[in-house]
Design a protein around this motif. Sequence first.
Motif: not given
Length: 644
Positions: A452-456, A478-479, A502-512
């Motif tokens: 859902a994008g580079v951080d989601a 949970r991711a 559907v559930v969107r998890i955002g704010g994920l670390p881009a380099s994870a």
Amino acid sequence: MVQPCWDNSNKRVEFPDIPGRTVSMVGPGHLTNGGRATYIENAYELLDQPGEWYLDRTAHRVYYLPRKGENLARADVEAAQAEKLIDGRGTATAPVHDLAFRGLQFSYATWLTPSGPEGFSEIQAGYTITGEKGWATQGLCQYVEGGTCPFASWTKMPGNVSFTHGQRIAFSDDVFAHLGASGLDLGTGSKDSTVGGSVFTDISGNGLEIGGVDGQTPASGVRVTDNHLYGLPREFHGGVAILNGWTQSTTIAHNQIDHVGYSAVSLGWGGWPDKIGDPATPNPSHDNTVRDNLIFDYMQMLDDGGGIYTQGLTGTSLADGEKVTGNVIHDQWGLGKNVYTDNGCTYETVEGNVLYNASYANVASRHTDYRDTLGNNDPTLVKDNWWEEGTADGDNKGLVTTGNKIMAAPSDVPSQIIGNAGLEPAHRGLLNRRVGADSTPEAPSRVGTSTAGVDALYVTFNPSFVDGGSPVTGYTARAYDASGRQVGEQAVGAAQFKRTAVVRIGGLPASAGPLTVTVTANNAHGTSAPSLASLPLTPTAVTALPGVPTGPKLRTASTAATVAWTPPTATGDAKVVGYRVTVSDGRAPIDVTGRDVLVGQPSAKGMFRVIGGLRPATSYTVTIATVTAAGTGPAATVTATTKA
């Protein structure tokens, strides 16, 4: 991987001239996932979550990791050993007869076969391939040398309460719960028997089985009325609430079936030869009726089924063929139909039902009739239903559709029609009957992710259909990164998830790097165990918009219309999560979300939604645009005039 289960699951015979098509016409010739295990259980080393247990068979010792607040000194732990609570075996000349079971609870029986070498090599609805080299011959009849007949006569799941050649056997005001196979089996030769006012729940496999498909004496005159079946199957998830084989004059009426993992009612058998242009297997079925049932929240785990699923020949004409009438069927999760007339289904009447919120079609009814070379369709009558599908009246080579009405909401249907479905007034107290202790819900299943994008991430999963005696209130996704560290979390209410899927998890670390996701369910008693994890996925940037939806159509009534379309052939660089529908009368755009939006992309599977509140004899233009994480794509347009 023990034998014969391994070979029966992984060596199914394929047609030499039809790559990938098994002679059974059901499923793949080899195990999916490359034959690798999906999960492993019953190892001491795996005890790492509260609620898990391990049986040391050699030492006869059970290890259990308690949940918070559990005190095993006060716990009631049942370890079932018996496989039959009642086993009534008559013969054609000496039937078991004239027995009544009233006000009883049948509980704590098991089924040990799947734990042994035979395993559980399922075909459909709890039928399995069994025996040494069963894969090579069992039920394959005319298609392989030495094939046993009739075609598709595999091994039926047993019942913990079971009768064969039973006449005038009556079950009333009973409970079938906490059982390890099917709850009740009224099998071969069952006659003039009844099941009424009873509860079926917390059963490993099928709830109730009627008759068989092995060419033996069919069941006849069985009546199944005013029962509540829910929260099943718990273990063998291809099971159904009511399984009816080849029977005569069976009536399934005024039952409520809800929160089940697959189809609610399954009837008939042996229609698979249709897939290669052969007629369905001959059988003795006729005069079976499924009427006035209330079915909802079904197919909560699996796809390709229905609220009422029928396969194969149902009689010799529309007069003695199967009747599906007066049922109210709604809120399906898996990809399927409210009423599913599958391969070889012939002489079915689908009349006067209320059908909505299906994930593919209200009624899927067109199949070529291969009993001759005329190119007709299997004779089927779809008449006077309230539905969302909006198909026009017509006679398509034997498939007759007539008098069906588009509904925008249940309020469009006369209240007496909806009120007549399900339990009759004298039996509605069954809905308040409590079976077993309250607990946390079962974990969600089939967790999947898309970027859902580079951080989601977008997360999809199947909801918990076993709620622990208290409605599920919400879910938490949970991711985790590759080290097992949690890097993101998002909660969603149960009602919102039912609408959007559907559930969107955002704010994920881009380099994870690659992330996995698990989901838990909540109710008034706490939180479920985590689901199995999704496959690893690394979030990536998305910029390419999806294409235009294809094949738009507008099927009109006087005050409502069904807008239908198929997904775009190209979805850009992200999965479809919705559609935006606009209507030329200036109302706010309609955001179309749900399970059917998410599955099978790109796909020819049709989408449809009903637009209500229209004026008669008025021209309307409707546009449909596809929504992904990259944004909203270009729209397809269709114009039509409502009926006067």
